[in-house]
Design an enzyme around this catalytic site. Structure first.
Site, PDB file in Angstrom:
ATOM      1  N   GLU A  90      31.227  43.634  36.373  1.00 49.15           N
ATOM      2  CA  GLU A  90      31.277  43.255  34.960  1.00 49.15           C
ATOM      3  C   GLU A  90      30.019  42.534  34.498  1.00 49.15           C
ATOM      4  O   GLU A  90      29.776  42.394  33.295  1.00 49.15           O
ATOM      5  CB  GLU A  90      32.492  42.348  34.707  1.00 49.15           C
ATOM      6  CG  GLU A  90      33.844  43.029  34.887  1.00 49.15           C
ATOM      7  CD  GLU A  90      34.166  44.001  33.769  1.00 49.15           C
ATOM      8  OE1 GLU A  90      33.399  44.066  32.790  1.00 49.15           O
ATOM      9  OE2 GLU A  90      35.174  44.712  33.886  1.00 49.15           O
ATOM     10  N   GLU A 121      39.236  45.080  57.946  1.00 49.49           N
ATOM     11  CA  GLU A 121      39.027  43.634  57.869  1.00 49.49           C
ATOM     12  C   GLU A 121      39.006  42.951  59.237  1.00 49.49           C
ATOM     13  O   GLU A 121      38.766  41.757  59.327  1.00 49.49           O
ATOM     14  CB  GLU A 121      40.119  42.994  57.022  1.00 49.49           C
ATOM     15  CG  GLU A 121      41.500  43.020  57.639  1.00 49.49           C
ATOM     16  CD  GLU A 121      42.519  42.264  56.805  1.00 49.49           C
ATOM     17  OE1 GLU A 121      43.219  41.423  57.373  1.00 49.49           O
ATOM     18  OE2 GLU A 121      42.585  42.495  55.584  1.00 49.49           O
TER      19      GLU A 121
END
Length: 310
Positions: A90, A121
């Site tokens: 953004e 992960e």
């Protein structure tokens, strides 16, 4: 087979505890479920309020990084990684910065944004490798995001970042977490047990999003990306953003839409420049030079110009 030690470790985490207020949620109707969720969400902003000094400290380090040519790098797995990538993505349209300035990295790569990547992960080495692949340097700030505070991928990345000399920030939702102990700055909003046990995309994810909003937005404001509370470096890349840019100029200059559109065209779609030209009457080249002298801070450029309107 899952290790008993991991099961025991998860049992000690606040974010994995059962919430006594939602034990009967499976018997509730829709109205009661959403009301229960809403009540729980009220605690999130309060939890974030408690860690604002740490958030502000991180912002100051990010600003230093930006001013020295460094980057803000978000780093995480699963929901945490997705939130980091979202915030990073953004920044270019909102603040007119290159997409290399704020970077989001998720365990498993871009495919992990939409699909779970098994075991992504669990590798500390992959965390190190992913940061090394981005040529991490001592100028950068790395924000490791993990609700549990014990994600191996994030631990490995933060350890590597410390070795390189980068500033390290840990964002978790458990007290005294592993990543909090590794990082230079620990941000640990304690939102308590989730509505659904262990579903950390809920309150914990909301807390992370609030903190990430603050890290990027406050840092951009501190390097001159706003005038008053207007986004004066917004990218003009589509019709909606062009309309928003015009409205920002109208608000700042106090002029009609037609004049704002003319200023925007004269500035080459540079909202900040258009406002300076509109408030001072400077031609484009002179306004550009005034902004350069003030490191892009519009308000400082206006203060330095005695004839500035407003």
């Amino acid at each position: 087979m899952v290790k008993d030690s991991l099961i025991a470790e998860l049992g000690q985490l606040v974010s994995e505890a059962r919430n006594p207020r939602t034990m009967q949620i499976d018997l509730m109707g829709a109205a009661d479920i959403v009301a229960a969720m809403n009540r729980e969400d009220r605690d999130v902003a309060v939890a974030v309020e408690q860690v604002l000094p740490a958030v502000a400290a991180a912002v100051e380090r990010i600003v230093e990084a930006f001013r020295s040519g460094g980057r803000l790098i978000y780093f995480g797995a699963g929901t945490s990684g997705r939130l980091g990538v979202l915030d990073a993505s953004e920044c270019p349209p909102t603040f007119g910065v290159p997409d290399t300035m704020v970077v989001g990295i998720i365990a498993g790569g871009d495919r992990a944004l939409r699909h779970p990547i098994e075991g992504a992960e669990d590798s500390p080495q992959q965390g190190r490798d992913d940061l090394a692949a981005r040529s991490l340097s001592a100028k950068d700030v790395v924000v490791g995001i993990a609700v549990s505070g014990r994600t191996p991928y994030v631990i490995g990345g933060l350890e590597y970042a410390r070795q390189v000399g980068a500033t390290t920030v840990a964002l978790s939702c458990n007290p005294d977490s592993t990543i909090a102990k590794i990082a230079d700055i620990a941000i640990s909003p304690l939102v308590g047990p989730e509505v659904l046990t262990g579903s950390t995309r809920l309150k914990s994810g909301t807390a992370q999003k609030l903190v990430l909003n603050m890290l990027s937005t406050a840092s951009m404001i501190r390097i001159g990306k706003s005038y008053e509370n207007l986004m004066v470096d917004v990218s003009v890349s589509n019709e909606k953003l062009a309309a928003r840019a015009t409205r920002i100029i109208v608000e700042a200059v106090g002029c009609p839409n037609a004049q704002a559109e003319e200023l925007l065209a004269q500035s080459g779609n540079d909202v900040k420049l258009a406002i300076l030209m509109g408030l001072t009457g400077m031609p484009q080249a002179e306004a550009e030079a005034a902004l350069r002298r003030e490191d892009g801070f519009l308000r400082r450029a206006l203060i330095a110009h005695p004839g500035a309107a407003g």
